[in-house]
Design an enzyme around this catalytic site. Structure first.
Site, PDB file in Angstrom:
ATOM      1  N   LYS A  69      55.977  30.219  46.447  1.00 19.40           N
ATOM      2  CA  LYS A  69      55.463  31.438  46.046  1.00 19.40           C
ATOM      3  C   LYS A  69      56.631  32.609  45.833  1.00 19.40           C
ATOM      4  O   LYS A  69      57.704  32.442  46.593  1.00 19.40           O
ATOM      5  CB  LYS A  69      54.602  32.437  47.114  1.00 19.40           C
ATOM      6  CG  LYS A  69      53.252  31.532  47.173  1.00 19.40           C
ATOM      7  CD  LYS A  69      52.666  32.040  46.103  1.00 19.40           C
ATOM      8  CE  LYS A  69      52.182  33.312  45.970  1.00 19.40           C
ATOM      9  NZ  LYS A  69      50.722  33.768  46.626  1.00 19.40           N
TER      10      LYS A  69
ATOM     11  N   GLU B 277      53.566  45.627  42.895  1.00 19.99           N
ATOM     12  CA  GLU B 277      52.355  45.797  43.569  1.00 19.99           C
ATOM     13  C   GLU B 277      52.253  47.259  44.404  1.00 19.99           C
ATOM     14  O   GLU B 277      51.384  47.850  44.483  1.00 19.99           O
ATOM     15  CB  GLU B 277      51.811  44.783  44.531  1.00 19.99           C
ATOM     16  CG  GLU B 277      51.607  43.337  43.767  1.00 19.99           C
ATOM     17  CD  GLU B 277      51.524  42.276  44.781  1.00 19.99           C
ATOM     18  OE1 GLU B 277      50.462  41.981  45.344  1.00 19.99           O
ATOM     19  OE2 GLU B 277      52.605  41.698  45.028  1.00 19.99           O
TER      20      GLU B 277
ATOM     21  N   HIS C 244      41.523  44.924  25.588  1.00 23.22           N
ATOM     22  CA  HIS C 244      40.696  44.350  26.508  1.00 23.22           C
ATOM     23  C   HIS C 244      41.280  43.229  27.347  1.00 23.22           C
ATOM     24  O   HIS C 244      40.462  42.296  27.904  1.00 23.22           O
ATOM     25  CB  HIS C 244      39.184  43.966  25.979  1.00 23.22           C
ATOM     26  CG  HIS C 244      38.579  44.762  24.953  1.00 23.22           C
ATOM     27  ND1 HIS C 244      37.557  45.498  25.371  1.00 23.22           N
ATOM     28  CD2 HIS C 244      38.832  45.053  23.739  1.00 23.22           C
ATOM     29  CE1 HIS C 244      37.351  46.162  24.292  1.00 23.22           C
ATOM     30  NE2 HIS C 244      38.047  45.969  23.169  1.00 23.22           N
TER      31      HIS C 244
ATOM     32  N   SER D  70      56.775  33.917  50.404  1.00 27.15           N
ATOM     33  CA  SER D  70      55.473  33.652  51.244  1.00 27.15           C
ATOM     34  C   SER D  70      55.815  33.062  52.604  1.00 27.15           C
ATOM     35  O   SER D  70      56.794  32.040  52.452  1.00 27.15           O
ATOM     36  CB  SER D  70      54.503  32.906  50.768  1.00 27.15           C
ATOM     37  OG  SER D  70      53.455  32.453  51.479  1.00 27.15           O
TER      38      SER D  70
END
Ligand code: ARG
Length: 466
Positions: free
Chosen positions: A291, A298, A164, A285
């Protein structure tokens, strides 16, 4: 008679037609924009067919030789980029044949003896999908090797295991990496199975019924590397289950890639810091200087949708078709091309990311001992040493977890008196099982997370992959 079209009738079947197609008909009908990717397979299939036609005496040796030579010229024109594809010629098969005619003249017209575009396209496409199975197998091997290397480095490094996405029990980094080696190993065997099943040759089924010419289907099958000719001509031209098996195997593999991608996204976050991804597979970024984004992971996670979509799309194309060939089946190719491209790219990107990533041993260890990860070890100890029934041990441990939570500490930080206030029989020895290192070392059952078990699995896989 009225002038129905300014266009000439088709040069392949013009005998039956007075007029050429409407522009919209040509647009919906032509597949050359995508099936040109079958050029190499188409020419290979035609060369095998021509050789067989000569060997069986159906065409003369000199005609067959002219055809085979001419086809090589066509292939070099296509591969060299000088070939002019024509939408009026619909597909790769007719584009190649028309150019062959320009090059060698009359003998080109003999190539299509005892053949139809139906068995031709089924053969070309099988050859193409077979190559993609091989490419997927190679890509998966490379990914397994990268994962094995990671597993070897951190075979004994502790980290939290989750259910979980909540801390469950400590495991090792090597064990987690090896879980994916197993998954991708099954994916690889699915591609091997699909390849073995699809390796039968449709060529010679002709339009649907076979042919009255004395062809030699064994010869063309073996020339093209197939195990045998397909045994039913209707089946040969009308099924695309081989492409669907590829897409099904690709879909399952894609699902595995997506799960690993998701883990990399989570693990590389500042909150987890389990891994550092390389600059080579990250982006920055434009506004936030700190970043470093896991874009490759992704994109793998997202692009997988194309593969799953292709699988559903082709199943939908095929599901209501009567035997034998229907033009619907021309819609098989774009889906499979896109899915195969996506899969190979995702495999390569994942392999690059996994090879480059650096696991953060300290962050893994710190996380491993948080979240009461050894509560099960404590319950097992109560069963083993104090002979409590497991349900009672579970209850006692639950009370101790609640106590630690109230004191804002972990289980090993509770005092012996605290423990004894919950169960008087607990002794000092309990602290031995509360450490994460001891916890993972104790999971020695076959396939468990104990570092020795993990090292054995790594050694086995290394000999298997060779
Ligand atoms: N371009 C067609 C396809 O991809 C080739 C087969 C055409 N056969 C036919 N009978 N129209 O399916």
């Amino acid at each position: 008679m009225t002038d129905v079209s300014s266009k000439a009738a088709n040069q392949m079947w013009g005998g039956r037609f007075a007029a050429g197609p409407d522009a919209i008909m040509e647009a919906i009908n032509a597949s050359i924009d995508f099936d040109r990717r079958l050029a190499r397979q188409d020419i290979e299939g035609s060369r095998a067919h021509a050789a067989m036609l000569a060997a069986t005496g159906i065409v003369s040796d000199s005609d067959a030789e002219a055809i085979r030579e001419g086809l090589l010229t066509v292939l070099s024109e296509i591969e060299g980029g000088s070939f002019e594809f024509s939408a009026a010629l619909e597909d790769i098969h007719m584009n190649v044949e028309a150019r062959l005619k320009e090059l060698i003249g009359e003998p080109a017209g003999r190539l299509h003896t005892a053949r139809s575009r139906n068995d031709q396209v089924a053969t070309d496409f099988r050859l193409w999908v077979r190559d993609q199975c091989d490419a997927a197998i190679d890509g998966l091997r490379a990914l397994q090797e990268a994962l094995l290397e990671q597993a070897e480095v951190g075979a004994g490094w502790v980290m939290p295991g989750f259910t979980h996405l909540q801390t469950a029990q400590p495991v090792t980094w090597g064990h987690h990496m090896m879980a994916y080696v197993e998954m991708f190993g099954r994916d690889l065997s699915r591609f091997q199975d699909a390849r073995a099943r699809m390796n039968e040759c449709p060529l010679g089924a002709a339009a649907l019924a076979g042919t009255s010419f004395p062809i030699d289907r064994e010869a063309t099958a073996s020339a093209l590397g197939f195990d045998r000719p397909m045994a039913n001509s209707l089946d040969a031209v009308s099924d695309r289950d081989f492409a669907l098996e590829f897409l099904a195997a690709a879909s399952i593999c894609a699902m595995h890639l997506s799960r690993l991608a998701e883990e990399l996204v989570i693990w590389s976050s500042a909150q987890f810091r389990f891994v550092t991804l390389s600059d080579r597979f990250s982006t920055g970024s434009s506004i936030m200087p700190q970043k470093k984004n896991p874009d490759a992971a992704e994109l793998i996670r997202a692009k997988i949708g194309r593969i799953l979509g292709a699988n559903i799309a082709l199943l939908t194309v095929m599901k209501g078709l009567p035997l034998a060939y229907s033009k619907d089946m021309q819609e098989d190719k774009e889906q499979v091309f896109d899915a195969a491209d996506t899969l190979m790219l995702a495999l390569a990107a994942m392999t690059g990311m996994v090879s480059d990533m650096v696991a953060n041993r300290d962050a893994l260890a710190a996380a491993a001992s948080s979240g009461f990860s050894t509560a099960t070890d404590l319950a097992d100890w109560l069963v083993r040493v104090l002979d409590l029934p497991f349900r009672e041990a579970h209850h006692v441990t639950g009370s101790l977890v609640a106590m630690a939570e109230a004191q804002a500490c972990d289980l090993p930080d509770l005092s012996l008196q605290d423990m004894q206030s919950v169960h008087a029989g607990i002794t000092d020895a309990v602290f031995d099982v509360l450490g994460v290192e001891n916890s993972v070392a104790s999971r020695t059952s076959f396939g468990g997370t104990a570092p020795d078990q993990v090292r054995s699995r790594i050694a086995e896989w290394k000999t298997r992959i060779g």
